[in-house]
Design a protein around this motif. Structure first.
Motif, PDB file in Angstrom:
ATOM      1  N   VAL A  67      26.697 -50.290  -4.141  1.00 10.63           N
ATOM      2  CA  VAL A  67      27.895 -49.447  -4.304  1.00 10.63           C
ATOM      3  C   VAL A  67      28.003 -48.542  -3.078  1.00 10.63           C
ATOM      4  O   VAL A  67      27.123 -47.721  -2.825  1.00 10.63           O
ATOM      5  CB  VAL A  67      27.808 -48.570  -5.585  1.00 10.63           C
ATOM      6  N   GLU A  68      29.092 -48.708  -2.325  1.00  8.29           N
ATOM      7  CA  GLU A  68      29.263 -47.925  -1.102  1.00  8.29           C
ATOM      8  C   GLU A  68      30.236 -46.781  -1.336  1.00  8.29           C
ATOM      9  O   GLU A  68      31.340 -46.990  -1.854  1.00  8.29           O
ATOM     10  CB  GLU A  68      29.789 -48.839   0.017  1.00  8.29           C
ATOM     11  N   VAL A  69      29.820 -45.594  -0.946  1.00  3.40           N
ATOM     12  CA  VAL A  69      30.729 -44.439  -1.025  1.00  3.40           C
ATOM     13  C   VAL A  69      31.720 -44.552   0.131  1.00  3.40           C
ATOM     14  O   VAL A  69      31.329 -44.701   1.293  1.00  3.40           O
ATOM     15  CB  VAL A  69      29.926 -43.118  -0.958  1.00  3.40           C
ATOM     16  N   THR A  70      33.006 -44.512  -0.200  1.00  6.55           N
ATOM     17  CA  THR A  70      34.050 -44.697   0.829  1.00  6.55           C
ATOM     18  C   THR A  70      34.813 -43.402   1.109  1.00  6.55           C
ATOM     19  O   THR A  70      35.483 -43.289   2.118  1.00  6.55           O
ATOM     20  CB  THR A  70      35.049 -45.786   0.391  1.00  6.55           C
ATOM     21  N   ASP A  71      34.714 -42.438   0.195  1.00  9.98           N
ATOM     22  CA  ASP A  71      35.374 -41.153   0.445  1.00  9.98           C
ATOM     23  C   ASP A  71      34.722 -40.076  -0.430  1.00  9.98           C
ATOM     24  O   ASP A  71      34.166 -40.379  -1.485  1.00  9.98           O
ATOM     25  CB  ASP A  71      36.880 -41.250   0.119  1.00  9.98           C
ATOM     26  N   VAL A  72      34.798 -38.843   0.066  1.00  5.94           N
ATOM     27  CA  VAL A  72      34.343 -37.693  -0.722  1.00  5.94           C
ATOM     28  C   VAL A  72      35.599 -36.935  -1.129  1.00  5.94           C
ATOM     29  O   VAL A  72      36.436 -36.616  -0.283  1.00  5.94           O
ATOM     30  CB  VAL A  72      33.403 -36.797   0.125  1.00  5.94           C
ATOM     31  N   ARG A 117      38.811 -30.811  -3.758  1.00  9.91           N
ATOM     32  CA  ARG A 117      40.004 -30.130  -4.283  1.00  9.91           C
ATOM     33  C   ARG A 117      39.780 -28.623  -4.198  1.00  9.91           C
ATOM     34  O   ARG A 117      38.734 -28.124  -4.648  1.00  9.91           O
ATOM     35  CB  ARG A 117      40.258 -30.538  -5.749  1.00  9.91           C
ATOM     36  N   ASP A 118      40.740 -27.925  -3.621  1.00 10.39           N
ATOM     37  CA  ASP A 118      40.673 -26.464  -3.463  1.00 10.39           C
ATOM     38  C   ASP A 118      39.355 -26.025  -2.836  1.00 10.39           C
ATOM     39  O   ASP A 118      38.701 -25.088  -3.322  1.00 10.39           O
ATOM     40  CB  ASP A 118      40.863 -25.756  -4.827  1.00 10.39           C
ATOM     41  N   GLY A 119      38.927 -26.761  -1.809  1.00 11.03           N
ATOM     42  CA  GLY A 119      37.723 -26.349  -1.072  1.00 11.03           C
ATOM     43  C   GLY A 119      36.421 -26.676  -1.778  1.00 11.03           C
ATOM     44  O   GLY A 119      35.346 -26.236  -1.355  1.00 11.03           O
ATOM     45  N   ARG A 120      36.498 -27.470  -2.848  1.00 14.24           N
ATOM     46  CA  ARG A 120      35.289 -27.822  -3.591  1.00 14.24           C
ATOM     47  C   ARG A 120      35.188 -29.338  -3.740  1.00 14.24           C
ATOM     48  O   ARG A 120      36.199 -30.003  -3.988  1.00 14.24           O
ATOM     49  CB  ARG A 120      35.387 -27.155  -4.977  1.00 14.24           C
ATOM     50  N   VAL A 121      33.977 -29.861  -3.580  1.00 14.18           N
ATOM     51  CA  VAL A 121      33.790 -31.302  -3.755  1.00 14.18           C
ATOM     52  C   VAL A 121      33.776 -31.624  -5.246  1.00 14.18           C
ATOM     53  O   VAL A 121      33.089 -30.955  -6.032  1.00 14.18           O
ATOM     54  CB  VAL A 121      32.485 -31.764  -3.047  1.00 14.18           C
ATOM     55  N   ILE A 122      34.562 -32.632  -5.632  1.00 10.60           N
ATOM     56  CA  ILE A 122      34.685 -32.940  -7.066  1.00 10.60           C
ATOM     57  C   ILE A 122      34.295 -34.390  -7.385  1.00 10.60           C
ATOM     58  O   ILE A 122      34.413 -34.828  -8.508  1.00 10.60           O
ATOM     59  CB  ILE A 122      36.129 -32.673  -7.571  1.00 10.60           C
ATOM     60  N   ILE A 174      29.323 -39.630   5.965  1.00 15.19           N
ATOM     61  CA  ILE A 174      29.610 -39.089   4.622  1.00 15.19           C
ATOM     62  C   ILE A 174      30.138 -37.657   4.754  1.00 15.19           C
ATOM     63  O   ILE A 174      31.091 -37.261   4.089  1.00 15.19           O
ATOM     64  CB  ILE A 174      28.328 -39.124   3.736  1.00 15.19           C
ATOM     65  N   ALA A 175      29.499 -36.882   5.657  1.00 17.59           N
ATOM     66  CA  ALA A 175      29.923 -35.488   5.862  1.00 17.59           C
ATOM     67  C   ALA A 175      31.369 -35.445   6.350  1.00 17.59           C
ATOM     68  O   ALA A 175      32.170 -34.626   5.882  1.00 17.59           O
ATOM     69  CB  ALA A 175      29.002 -34.810   6.873  1.00 17.59           C
ATOM     70  N   LYS A 176      31.683 -36.354   7.256  1.00 14.61           N
ATOM     71  CA  LYS A 176      33.052 -36.387   7.809  1.00 14.61           C
ATOM     72  C   LYS A 176      34.076 -36.607   6.695  1.00 14.61           C
ATOM     73  O   LYS A 176      35.173 -36.056   6.736  1.00 14.61           O
ATOM     74  CB  LYS A 176      33.143 -37.498   8.859  1.00 14.61           C
ATOM     75  N   MET A 177      33.716 -37.392   5.683  1.00 13.60           N
ATOM     76  CA  MET A 177      34.640 -37.635   4.562  1.00 13.60           C
ATOM     77  C   MET A 177      34.988 -36.332   3.850  1.00 13.60           C
ATOM     78  O   MET A 177      36.021 -36.218   3.200  1.00 13.60           O
ATOM     79  CB  MET A 177      34.011 -38.608   3.550  1.00 13.60           C
ATOM     80  N   ALA A 178      34.052 -35.337   3.957  1.00 12.80           N
ATOM     81  CA  ALA A 178      34.323 -34.028   3.340  1.00 12.80           C
ATOM     82  C   ALA A 178      34.827 -33.024   4.380  1.00 12.80           C
ATOM     83  O   ALA A 178      34.930 -31.837   4.100  1.00 12.80           O
ATOM     84  CB  ALA A 178      33.040 -33.503   2.677  1.00 12.80           C
ATOM     85  N   GLY A 179      35.093 -33.525   5.594  1.00 20.26           N
ATOM     86  CA  GLY A 179      35.622 -32.646   6.651  1.00 20.26           C
ATOM     87  C   GLY A 179      34.558 -31.851   7.372  1.00 20.26           C
ATOM     88  O   GLY A 179      34.853 -30.831   8.004  1.00 20.26           O
ATOM     89  N   GLU A 199      20.985 -27.825   2.985  1.00 21.04           N
ATOM     90  CA  GLU A 199      21.882 -26.700   2.695  1.00 21.04           C
ATOM     91  C   GLU A 199      22.946 -27.127   1.697  1.00 21.04           C
ATOM     92  O   GLU A 199      23.151 -28.320   1.461  1.00 21.04           O
ATOM     93  CB  GLU A 199      22.600 -26.272   3.984  1.00 21.04           C
ATOM     94  N   GLU A 200      23.652 -26.122   1.167  1.00 13.69           N
ATOM     95  CA  GLU A 200      24.932 -26.394   0.518  1.00 13.69           C
ATOM     96  C   GLU A 200      25.972 -26.263   1.626  1.00 13.69           C
ATOM     97  O   GLU A 200      26.219 -25.173   2.135  1.00 13.69           O
ATOM     98  CB  GLU A 200      25.228 -25.405  -0.611  1.00 13.69           C
ATOM     99  N   SER A 201      26.551 -27.382   2.042  1.00 11.49           N
ATOM    100  CA  SER A 201      27.446 -27.382   3.199  1.00 11.49           C
ATOM    101  C   SER A 201      28.825 -26.860   2.847  1.00 11.49           C
ATOM    102  O   SER A 201      29.523 -26.310   3.684  1.00 11.49           O
ATOM    103  CB  SER A 201      27.568 -28.793   3.771  1.00 11.49           C
ATOM    104  N   MET A 202      29.255 -27.100   1.601  1.00 16.05           N
ATOM    105  CA  MET A 202      30.466 -26.476   1.059  1.00 16.05           C
ATOM    106  C   MET A 202      30.290 -26.495  -0.458  1.00 16.05           C
ATOM    107  O   MET A 202      29.386 -27.183  -0.962  1.00 16.05           O
ATOM    108  CB  MET A 202      31.733 -27.230   1.516  1.00 16.05           C
ATOM    109  N   PRO A 203      31.088 -25.729  -1.193  1.00  9.27           N
ATOM    110  CA  PRO A 203      30.870 -25.717  -2.636  1.00  9.27           C
ATOM    111  C   PRO A 203      30.831 -27.134  -3.222  1.00  9.27           C
ATOM    112  O   PRO A 203      31.719 -27.950  -2.954  1.00  9.27           O
ATOM    113  CB  PRO A 203      32.069 -24.901  -3.153  1.00  9.27           C
ATOM    114  N   GLY A 204      29.761 -27.432  -3.937  1.00 10.99           N
ATOM    115  CA  GLY A 204      29.623 -28.738  -4.570  1.00 10.99           C
ATOM    116  C   GLY A 204      29.133 -29.842  -3.654  1.00 10.99           C
ATOM    117  O   GLY A 204      29.100 -31.016  -4.043  1.00 10.99           O
TER     118      GLY A 204
END
Ligand code: FAD
Length: 382
Positions: free
Chosen positions: A167-172, A175-180, A205-210, A320-325
């Motif tokens: 199973v490949e993760v294709t996007d993170v 929503r509203d600055g939080r990973v969901i 993977i990080a890039k998918m979350a910006g 680290e926690e790179s962004m919320p969630g």
């Protein structure tokens, strides 16, 4: 709480176990098979001889798990502890030992400086004429990374974690600055927390979350050599910091030999050459032959391979926690196997408690590079 872990290497599997063990609903997603990234290509070294406090603390916390791994996880990881011996050709390297060994001792690491002659008690084949000093820690050693991975993944499963391979993760999803959650080749997964444990693929993977992650894949090779004279099982892992090579006993007198010589371009983790290079093999065996006299001209190459170090600019991981969630645990260069039990605990603490207590990992946030607070590891070779 629902946690998705991206990546089924040793870091992802250890994290899955420690989260599930604390009652978290965990799903680990691995795009190929468990261990297929760097983990199954590692040399298995486990050491506490580092020159920064955070690396030493991570290794000490990890070693306390490796020591009782068979009892706790029911898997014999073939943990051997003949020690690690660092050898110095240059006075400047010997000075590093003089500075670092007292620092290590102050943190409880049982390292010591030995003159090269004294080191032959542990490495009978050591070519002492090359060296001005050595540093030795008898409690360092090595184990089988794949067996460690097996122990963690089986225990994670038994504690209730779902492990899904292929199973490949294709996007993170953010929503509203939080990973969901994440999108994958098998559909959408919701989560309160996503853990990026994708090793050399973690920047993607990080890039998918910006997020921009300063992690660069670098190719490293290893060999199994049948030396002219057998390497005793009691021989420590020997690292020559000035020559950039290392060796340790494998089975039946054979040696695992590794190191890095020459150019070091960044690699595409999907396209790098997974076989060893024959010129490199000849050169590295020539190098270790200058370290110890086991590797005479009748030494024979048994097999070799290449893998990737997920490397940060200061050779320390980003935890680290790179962004919320969104938690990040990557960039371990050559230490990700040995430090994985501590990393897994820290990931669980960051997810559940908001801060790490097993080891203070605050020096490992990625903003250290912007703040000019890079760490500096002197016991880094190859
Ligand atoms: C030659 C060599 C020798 C080494 N020797 C040592 C040593 O002696 N001691 C030591 O501690 N370490 C050593 N290392 C380093 C060690 O192998 C790594 O630090 C460690 O394995 C990193 O584990 P990981 O789980 O972070 O990454 P990996 O094992 O690389 O796992 C990452 C996983 O993420 C998966 N993935 C990637 N993208 C996606 C996606 N989109 N969706 C789902 N899954 C994805 C990959 O398929 C991979 O399985 C060595 C490495 C090499 C190459």
């Amino acid at each position: 709480m629902k946690v998705i872990i991206v990546g089924g290497g040793i870091v992802g599997c250890a994290s899955a176990y420690y989260l599930a063990d604390r009652g978290v609903n965990v799903t680990l997603l691995e795009r190929t098979s468990l261990g297929a990234g760097a983990t199954d290509r590692a040399a298995g070294g486990i050491r506490a001889q580092f020159s920064t406090e955070v690396s030493i603390r991570l290794s000490q916390a990890a070693i306390s798990v490796w020591e009782t791994f068979e009892d706790e996880f029911g898997v014999d990881i073939e943990y051997k502890r003949p020690g690690y011996l660092y050898v110095a050709r240059k006075e400047s390297t010997a000075e590093l030992f003089e500075e670092t060994v007292p620092f290590q001792n102050g943190l409880g690491v049982d390292s010591r400086i030995l003159d090269p002659e004294a080191a032959t008690e542990y490495v009978p084949g050591l070519r002492t004429e090359q060296y001005v000093a050595t540093a030795y820690c008898p409690t360092d050693g090595f184990a089988d990374p794949h067996l460690g991975l097996q122990g963690f993944s089986i225990a994670a499963n038994e504690a209730g974690a779902e492990i899904e391979t292929g199973v490949e993760v294709t996007d993170v999803r953010v929503r509203d600055g939080r990973v969901i959650g994440v999108d994958t080749t098998e559909g959408r997964y919701d989560a309160d927390v996503v853990v990026n444990a994708a090793g050399s693929w973690s920047p993607q993977i990080a890039k998918m979350a910006g997020i921009d992650l300063p992690v660069t894949p670098k190719r490293r090779q290893a060999l199994i050599v049948d030396p002219e004279s057998p390497v005793p099982d009691s021989n420590p892992l020997v690292t020559d910091l000035d020559a950039g090579c290392y060796f340790r006993p494998e089975r039946n007198g054979q040696a695992l030999v590794g190191g890095h010589l020459g150019r070091d371009p960044p690699q595409n983790p999907d396209e790098y050459e997974k076989s060893h290079n024959l010129d490199w093999a000849a050169d590295i065996v020539e190098q270790v032959a200058t370290v110890a006299d086991y590797f005479g001209p009748d030494s024979r190459l048994v097999r070799g391979w290449a893998g990737l170090y997920a490397m940060t600019p200061d050779h320390h991981p980003i935890i680290e926690e790179s962004m919320p969630g969104f938690l990040t645990a990557t960039g371990f260069s050559g230490h990700g196997f040995m430090q994985s039990p501590a990393t897994g605990q820290v990931v669980a603490e960051l997810a559940l408690d908001g801060e790490a207590t097993t080891v203070d990992v605050s020096p490992l946030t990625r903003d250290r590079f912007d703040r000019g607070e890079e760490l500096h590891e002197t016991y880094f070779s190859a």
